[in-house]
Each structure stands twice: as C-alpha cells, then as structure tokens.
Design a protein around this motif. Structure first.
Motif, PDB file in Angstrom:
ATOM      1  N   SER A  58       6.466  -6.304 -11.421  1.00  0.00           N
ATOM      2  CA  SER A  58       7.099  -4.986 -11.374  1.00  0.00           C
ATOM      3  C   SER A  58       6.243  -3.861 -11.933  1.00  0.00           C
ATOM      4  O   SER A  58       6.529  -2.695 -11.690  1.00  0.00           O
ATOM      5  CB  SER A  58       8.433  -5.026 -12.125  1.00  0.00           C
ATOM      6  OG  SER A  58       8.212  -5.402 -13.474  1.00  0.00           O
ATOM      7  N   ALA A  59       5.189  -4.162 -12.682  1.00  0.00           N
ATOM      8  CA  ALA A  59       4.369  -3.097 -13.264  1.00  0.00           C
ATOM      9  C   ALA A  59       3.046  -2.911 -12.528  1.00  0.00           C
ATOM     10  O   ALA A  59       2.188  -2.174 -12.991  1.00  0.00           O
ATOM     11  CB  ALA A  59       4.099  -3.403 -14.736  1.00  0.00           C
ATOM     12  N   ALA A  60       2.886  -3.582 -11.393  1.00  0.00           N
ATOM     13  CA  ALA A  60       1.595  -3.581 -10.715  1.00  0.00           C
ATOM     14  C   ALA A  60       1.726  -3.005  -9.302  1.00  0.00           C
ATOM     15  O   ALA A  60       2.823  -2.872  -8.767  1.00  0.00           O
ATOM     16  CB  ALA A  60       1.032  -4.993 -10.653  1.00  0.00           C
ATOM     17  N   VAL A  83       6.809  -8.583  -2.409  1.00  0.00           N
ATOM     18  CA  VAL A  83       7.852  -8.865  -3.401  1.00  0.00           C
ATOM     19  C   VAL A  83       7.530  -8.109  -4.688  1.00  0.00           C
ATOM     20  O   VAL A  83       6.508  -8.368  -5.329  1.00  0.00           O
ATOM     21  CB  VAL A  83       7.951 -10.371  -3.690  1.00  0.00           C
ATOM     22  CG1 VAL A  83       9.063 -10.640  -4.693  1.00  0.00           C
ATOM     23  CG2 VAL A  83       8.188 -11.155  -2.407  1.00  0.00           C
ATOM     24  N   ASN A  84       8.402  -7.169  -5.050  1.00  0.00           N
ATOM     25  CA  ASN A  84       8.250  -6.378  -6.273  1.00  0.00           C
ATOM     26  C   ASN A  84       6.972  -5.548  -6.264  1.00  0.00           C
ATOM     27  O   ASN A  84       6.169  -5.594  -5.338  1.00  0.00           O
ATOM     28  CB  ASN A  84       8.314  -7.264  -7.516  1.00  0.00           C
ATOM     29  CG  ASN A  84       9.715  -7.773  -7.777  1.00  0.00           C
ATOM     30  OD1 ASN A  84      10.688  -7.049  -7.624  1.00  0.00           O
ATOM     31  ND2 ASN A  84       9.824  -9.035  -8.176  1.00  0.00           N
ATOM     32  N   ALA A 107      12.321  -4.270  -6.904  1.00  0.00           N
ATOM     33  CA  ALA A 107      12.942  -3.165  -7.633  1.00  0.00           C
ATOM     34  C   ALA A 107      12.035  -1.951  -7.781  1.00  0.00           C
ATOM     35  O   ALA A 107      12.362  -1.049  -8.543  1.00  0.00           O
ATOM     36  CB  ALA A 107      13.357  -3.661  -9.017  1.00  0.00           C
ATOM     37  N   ASN A 108      10.921  -1.902  -7.071  1.00  0.00           N
ATOM     38  CA  ASN A 108       9.992  -0.802  -7.261  1.00  0.00           C
ATOM     39  C   ASN A 108       9.890   0.054  -6.002  1.00  0.00           C
ATOM     40  O   ASN A 108      10.866   0.663  -5.612  1.00  0.00           O
ATOM     41  CB  ASN A 108       8.649  -1.346  -7.738  1.00  0.00           C
ATOM     42  CG  ASN A 108       8.789  -2.132  -9.021  1.00  0.00           C
ATOM     43  OD1 ASN A 108       8.619  -3.340  -9.023  1.00  0.00           O
ATOM     44  ND2 ASN A 108       9.131  -1.472 -10.120  1.00  0.00           N
ATOM     45  N   SER A 109       8.741   0.082  -5.319  1.00  0.00           N
ATOM     46  CA  SER A 109       8.644   0.990  -4.173  1.00  0.00           C
ATOM     47  C   SER A 109       7.755   0.438  -3.078  1.00  0.00           C
ATOM     48  O   SER A 109       6.823  -0.327  -3.318  1.00  0.00           O
ATOM     49  CB  SER A 109       8.109   2.353  -4.623  1.00  0.00           C
ATOM     50  OG  SER A 109       6.765   2.244  -5.040  1.00  0.00           O
ATOM     51  N   LEU A 110       8.067   0.887  -1.859  1.00  0.00           N
ATOM     52  CA  LEU A 110       7.248   0.622  -0.680  1.00  0.00           C
ATOM     53  C   LEU A 110       6.938   1.942  -0.014  1.00  0.00           C
ATOM     54  O   LEU A 110       7.857   2.716   0.307  1.00  0.00           O
ATOM     55  CB  LEU A 110       7.990  -0.296   0.294  1.00  0.00           C
ATOM     56  CG  LEU A 110       7.329  -0.496   1.670  1.00  0.00           C
ATOM     57  CD1 LEU A 110       5.956  -1.146   1.529  1.00  0.00           C
ATOM     58  CD2 LEU A 110       8.234  -1.326   2.582  1.00  0.00           C
ATOM     59  N   ASN A 111       5.642   2.224   0.189  1.00  0.00           N
ATOM     60  CA  ASN A 111       5.192   3.417   0.897  1.00  0.00           C
ATOM     61  C   ASN A 111       4.404   2.977   2.122  1.00  0.00           C
ATOM     62  O   ASN A 111       3.451   2.188   2.003  1.00  0.00           O
ATOM     63  CB  ASN A 111       4.300   4.271  -0.009  1.00  0.00           C
ATOM     64  CG  ASN A 111       5.037   4.759  -1.230  1.00  0.00           C
ATOM     65  OD1 ASN A 111       6.017   5.469  -1.127  1.00  0.00           O
ATOM     66  ND2 ASN A 111       4.575   4.346  -2.401  1.00  0.00           N
ATOM     67  N   VAL A 112       4.804   3.475   3.291  1.00  0.00           N
ATOM     68  CA  VAL A 112       4.165   3.105   4.555  1.00  0.00           C
ATOM     69  C   VAL A 112       3.705   4.390   5.235  1.00  0.00           C
ATOM     70  O   VAL A 112       4.531   5.235   5.605  1.00  0.00           O
ATOM     71  CB  VAL A 112       5.149   2.329   5.461  1.00  0.00           C
ATOM     72  CG1 VAL A 112       4.505   1.983   6.793  1.00  0.00           C
ATOM     73  CG2 VAL A 112       5.645   1.061   4.748  1.00  0.00           C
ATOM     74  N   ILE A 113       2.397   4.546   5.398  1.00  0.00           N
ATOM     75  CA  ILE A 113       1.812   5.779   5.921  1.00  0.00           C
ATOM     76  C   ILE A 113       0.972   5.460   7.152  1.00  0.00           C
ATOM     77  O   ILE A 113       0.028   4.666   7.089  1.00  0.00           O
ATOM     78  CB  ILE A 113       0.908   6.470   4.863  1.00  0.00           C
ATOM     79  CG1 ILE A 113       1.607   6.554   3.506  1.00  0.00           C
ATOM     80  CG2 ILE A 113       0.469   7.841   5.367  1.00  0.00           C
ATOM     81  CD1 ILE A 113       2.828   7.418   3.480  1.00  0.00           C
ATOM     82  N   SER A 130      16.223  -4.144  -4.822  1.00  0.00           N
ATOM     83  CA  SER A 130      17.132  -4.138  -5.954  1.00  0.00           C
ATOM     84  C   SER A 130      17.449  -2.684  -6.293  1.00  0.00           C
ATOM     85  O   SER A 130      16.836  -1.762  -5.754  1.00  0.00           O
ATOM     86  CB  SER A 130      16.478  -4.831  -7.153  1.00  0.00           C
ATOM     87  OG  SER A 130      16.083  -6.145  -6.822  1.00  0.00           O
ATOM     88  N   ALA A 131      18.408  -2.485  -7.185  1.00  0.00           N
ATOM     89  CA  ALA A 131      18.818  -1.127  -7.556  1.00  0.00           C
ATOM     90  C   ALA A 131      17.627  -0.315  -8.055  1.00  0.00           C
ATOM     91  O   ALA A 131      16.804  -0.805  -8.824  1.00  0.00           O
ATOM     92  CB  ALA A 131      19.899  -1.185  -8.624  1.00  0.00           C
ATOM     93  N   GLY A 132      17.541   0.925  -7.579  1.00  0.00           N
ATOM     94  CA  GLY A 132      16.512   1.837  -8.045  1.00  0.00           C
ATOM     95  C   GLY A 132      15.232   1.851  -7.240  1.00  0.00           C
ATOM     96  O   GLY A 132      14.359   2.674  -7.484  1.00  0.00           O
ATOM     97  N   ALA A 133      15.086   0.947  -6.296  1.00  0.00           N
ATOM     98  CA  ALA A 133      13.858   0.909  -5.504  1.00  0.00           C
ATOM     99  C   ALA A 133      13.822   2.054  -4.497  1.00  0.00           C
ATOM    100  O   ALA A 133      14.856   2.610  -4.124  1.00  0.00           O
ATOM    101  CB  ALA A 133      13.739  -0.424  -4.785  1.00  0.00           C
TER     102      ALA A 133
END
Length: 198
Positions: A58-60, A83-84, A107-113, A130-133
């Motif tokens: 989650s921190a990477a 995953v995460n 629970a983090n983020s996905l950016n697709v450009i 998960s919540a907050g993603a």
C-alpha cells in the motif's frame, strides 16, 4: 506442454526493467512486489497467470510505460493484474487476454493514461477497490471487450474518466461503455467510435 512455471520476478525496490520480453510461460510472466518502473516490456502467459502481476504493497508504486500485455489465456489470464499500491500505466496496450485487460484490487490508486485495452475476455478495466481508492483514466480506448469498457465495483471514492474512446456497433464492449457504478458526471467527454478503432 503445461505447468505453472512463471517468468521473471522482481523483489528489489527501485528496479528498472527496460525492453524485457517474457512470452508463453505458464504462470505469471513478469511479477513485482516492489516499487519499480517498467518501460517497453512485453508479456503473455499460456497458463493460469497474468501477463504482468504487480503487488507492491500500500505504500509503494509501480509505473508501466509503453508496455504490452497480450494473449494470456483463460479467465485468469489478465493483462495487467494489479493489487494495492499506486499503479500507473502510460501508453500501454492490453489485448486478446482471456480475462480483463487491466484489473485493479486494493485501497490506493490506478491511473491509466493514453492506453488501449481491447479484445479482452472480460472488462477493458476492472476496478474493484477497497474504500478510499481512486481511479483516473484519460485519453484511452476500449473496444470489443466481452464485458464493460470500464467496470467499477466496490467502494471507489474518486473516479474520473476524461476524453476516453469506446468502440461502437460491432466494435462495442458487450455490456456497455462503463458500469452503472460510474456516475455520468465522472465520465467526461466520452467518444463513441462509429466502427473498429484498431
């Protein structure tokens, strides 16, 4: 032949893979569980694996630039299985995979450009957070996927789609451009092509 042997696994933080090609293995083709960057890599799996499998925690974050995930077979044959972590795809292609072209759970983020995801056996993008993603997709194309172009399920708190193209007619995504969990106000400037965009 059959089996479950995979390809390359990265366990070193901060690694760079450039023009690594792993094809026709039976497990995951290219795997990372650390922060890294992959540039112009190509991968496919003939067994139960994904082309790319990224689970950095989650921190990477992991960044894919001009990578191609294709022809991974079976329903678990996902192009980019993420995953995460903070995952970013720039100018990547996911095509002809048995599962989704791009799949994210965490629970983090996905950016697709500026990516293309087409001819996949499930969604162009499957986002099950998960919540907050958060999900951000810009200037990307989705066509002839068996389910949705972009499918969001779960508890995404921030979803923004901007200037994306979707196949129409015979090149459409079978279940529709986007799933009902995506508010119309979050899908900004979508374009529907009159024919096959590829």
């Amino acid at each position: 032949a059959s089996g479950s042997a995979g390809g390359v696994t990265n366990t070193n933080k901060g690694s760079l893979f450039r023009r690594v090609s792993v094809l026709s293995v039976y497990g995951h083709a290219i795997v990372t569980n650390q922060t890294m960057t992959l540039i112009e890599c190509e991968a496919s799996s003939l067994g139960s694996g994904a082309s790319f499998r990224s689970s950095p925690g989650s921190a990477a974050g992991v960044t894919f630039i001009r990578c191609m995930a294709h022809d991974s077979v079976g329903t678990s044959g996902v192009g980019f299985d993420l995953v995460n972590g903070y995952q970013t795809l720039i100018q990547c292609i996911a095509d002809k995979n048995g599962g989704s072209g791009i799949k994210y759970a965490g629970a983090n983020s996905l950016n697709v450009i500026a990516c293309d995801s087409f001819d996949n056996g499930a969604d162009g993008i499957s986002f099950a957070p998960s919540a907050g993603a958060s999900l951000y997709v810009e200037n990307s194309n989705f066509a002839t996927n068996v389910v949705y172009g972009i499918n969001v399920t779960g508890a995404a708190s921030n979803t923004i789609l901007r200037n994306n193209g979707f196949g129409g007619g015979s090149s459409g995504n079978s279940s529709g451009q986007v799933s009902s969990a995506i508010a119309p106000t979050a899908n900004l400037g979508p374009i529907t092509y009159g024919g096959q965009p590829y």
